[in-house]
Design a protein around this motif. Structure first.
Motif, PDB file in Angstrom:
ATOM      1  N   ASP A   1      37.069  31.278  47.818  1.00 31.26           N
ATOM      2  CA  ASP A   1      35.984  30.316  47.746  1.00 31.26           C
ATOM      3  C   ASP A   1      34.745  30.950  47.116  1.00 31.26           C
ATOM      4  O   ASP A   1      34.209  31.943  47.632  1.00 31.26           O
ATOM      5  CB  ASP A   1      35.655  29.805  49.156  1.00 31.26           C
ATOM      6  CG  ASP A   1      34.630  28.703  49.129  1.00 31.26           C
ATOM      7  OD1 ASP A   1      35.033  27.544  48.953  1.00 31.26           O
ATOM      8  OD2 ASP A   1      33.424  29.010  49.261  1.00 31.26           O
ATOM      9  N   ARG A   2      34.284  30.396  46.011  1.00 24.30           N
ATOM     10  CA  ARG A   2      33.143  30.974  45.295  1.00 24.30           C
ATOM     11  C   ARG A   2      31.875  30.940  46.135  1.00 24.30           C
ATOM     12  O   ARG A   2      31.070  31.874  46.068  1.00 24.30           O
ATOM     13  CB  ARG A   2      32.952  30.244  43.954  1.00 24.30           C
ATOM     14  CG  ARG A   2      31.876  30.819  43.054  1.00 24.30           C
ATOM     15  CD  ARG A   2      31.874  32.328  42.849  1.00 24.30           C
ATOM     16  NE  ARG A   2      33.069  32.898  42.312  1.00 24.30           N
ATOM     17  CZ  ARG A   2      33.268  34.220  42.171  1.00 24.30           C
ATOM     18  NH1 ARG A   2      32.336  35.097  42.493  1.00 24.30           N
ATOM     19  NH2 ARG A   2      34.399  34.679  41.702  1.00 24.30           N
ATOM     20  N   GLU A   3      31.669  29.907  46.957  1.00 22.57           N
ATOM     21  CA  GLU A   3      30.477  29.866  47.824  1.00 22.57           C
ATOM     22  C   GLU A   3      30.491  31.052  48.789  1.00 22.57           C
ATOM     23  O   GLU A   3      29.466  31.701  49.006  1.00 22.57           O
ATOM     24  CB  GLU A   3      30.435  28.543  48.601  1.00 22.57           C
ATOM     25  CG  GLU A   3      29.211  28.399  49.496  1.00 22.57           C
ATOM     26  CD  GLU A   3      29.180  27.080  50.266  1.00 22.57           C
ATOM     27  OE1 GLU A   3      28.435  27.017  51.263  1.00 22.57           O
ATOM     28  OE2 GLU A   3      29.883  26.120  49.888  1.00 22.57           O
ATOM     29  N   VAL A   4      31.645  31.347  49.368  1.00 16.38           N
ATOM     30  CA  VAL A   4      31.762  32.491  50.278  1.00 16.38           C
ATOM     31  C   VAL A   4      31.541  33.782  49.509  1.00 16.38           C
ATOM     32  O   VAL A   4      30.778  34.659  49.950  1.00 16.38           O
ATOM     33  CB  VAL A   4      33.133  32.497  50.986  1.00 16.38           C
ATOM     34  CG1 VAL A   4      33.353  33.808  51.746  1.00 16.38           C
ATOM     35  CG2 VAL A   4      33.263  31.301  51.925  1.00 16.38           C
ATOM     36  N   MET A   5      32.182  33.914  48.357  1.00 16.27           N
ATOM     37  CA  MET A   5      32.032  35.142  47.569  1.00 16.27           C
ATOM     38  C   MET A   5      30.568  35.398  47.218  1.00 16.27           C
ATOM     39  O   MET A   5      30.072  36.523  47.355  1.00 16.27           O
ATOM     40  CB  MET A   5      32.882  35.071  46.300  1.00 16.27           C
ATOM     41  CG  MET A   5      34.369  35.208  46.557  1.00 16.27           C
ATOM     42  SD  MET A   5      35.305  35.286  45.010  1.00 16.27           S
ATOM     43  CE  MET A   5      36.057  33.674  45.020  1.00 16.27           C
ATOM     44  N   THR A   6      29.869  34.359  46.806  1.00 12.70           N
ATOM     45  CA  THR A   6      28.451  34.502  46.462  1.00 12.70           C
ATOM     46  C   THR A   6      27.638  34.886  47.693  1.00 12.70           C
ATOM     47  O   THR A   6      26.786  35.783  47.631  1.00 12.70           O
ATOM     48  CB  THR A   6      27.925  33.205  45.829  1.00 12.70           C
ATOM     49  OG1 THR A   6      28.683  32.942  44.634  1.00 12.70           O
ATOM     50  CG2 THR A   6      26.449  33.310  45.482  1.00 12.70           C
ATOM     51  N   ALA A   7      27.914  34.239  48.818  1.00 12.74           N
ATOM     52  CA  ALA A   7      27.181  34.532  50.054  1.00 12.74           C
ATOM     53  C   ALA A   7      27.399  35.977  50.510  1.00 12.74           C
ATOM     54  O   ALA A   7      26.507  36.581  51.118  1.00 12.74           O
ATOM     55  CB  ALA A   7      27.596  33.555  51.151  1.00 12.74           C
ATOM     56  N   LEU A   8      28.570  36.528  50.209  1.00 10.63           N
ATOM     57  CA  LEU A   8      28.859  37.910  50.589  1.00 10.63           C
ATOM     58  C   LEU A   8      28.376  38.922  49.555  1.00 10.63           C
ATOM     59  O   LEU A   8      28.562  40.122  49.728  1.00 10.63           O
ATOM     60  CB  LEU A   8      30.361  38.083  50.833  1.00 10.63           C
ATOM     61  CG  LEU A   8      30.940  37.277  52.003  1.00 10.63           C
ATOM     62  CD1 LEU A   8      32.442  37.506  52.116  1.00 10.63           C
ATOM     63  CD2 LEU A   8      30.230  37.581  53.307  1.00 10.63           C
TER      64      LEU A   8
END
Length: 188
Positions: free
Chosen positions: A144-151
């Protein structure tokens, strides 16, 4: 037969919910990460990196995962959101393996991604060799790109997975069925 061969023949993943404290010590963690970085790496590009989640960081990262899940599943039950919140808290230590390819005229991205996969396996093997339980998991959050960005991943980076590490259960761990060589080996 050497101890290393026997180890490789019998290595098993441990479910994170079966892991307990303690996690590896700081010195053991340095050893695990050093071994994880000793993989084929043509061009010496280090096309991977690690994000360590210990203690409260697992809860903070879980909140980011739960938020992304709730955003994508507005009808999700509170229990489902809570399960996502707790994804990184079952094991006392979680290491995200980030595939971080570099532009290079002679080393294709695919080869760099394979190097990241080798790093993840070395990470699991090193933790296991030190007597800990380990498990390499992905799940929806790893894609998930949203998760990747948040991390903190850059747009060109991907999560190869989350490596969960903790003390092994006291009971014997069952092995899963393994493929017969006759089913997976051909000779040209």
């Amino acid at each position: 037969m050497s101890d290393v061969v026997e180890f490789l023949k019998t290595r098993r993943s441990i479910k994170p919910r079966e892991m307990t404290e303690p996690a590896p010590s700081p010195a053991e963690l340095d050893t695990i990460l050093t071994i994880a970085a000793r993989v084929p790496d043509h061009g010496k590009l280090a096309p991977w990196r690690f994000i360590v989640f210990e203690g409260d960081a697992r809860v903070r990262a879980g909140a980011l995962i739960a938020k992304a899940f709730a955003d994508k599943h507005p009808a999700a039950s509170p229990d489902d959101v809570a399960a996502q919140q707790n994804y990184l808290t079952e094991a006392p230590l979680v290491i995200a393996l980030v595939s971080s390819p570099k532009q290079h005229p002679k080393v294709p991205e695919w080869e760099q991604q394979l190097s990241a996969g080798a790093s993840a396996l070395n990470l699991v093997s090193a933790a296991t060799a030190l007597g800990y339980g380990a498990n390499w998991l992905t799940g929806w959050a790893a894609y998930d790109r949203e998760v990747m960005t948040a991390l903190g991943l850059a747009p060109e980076e991907k999560l190869a997975g989350f490596i969960h590490i903790g003390s092994r259960p006291s009971r014997a761990v069952d092995d899963r069925p393994r493929p017969a060589l006759s089913e997976i080996v051909t000779r040209f």
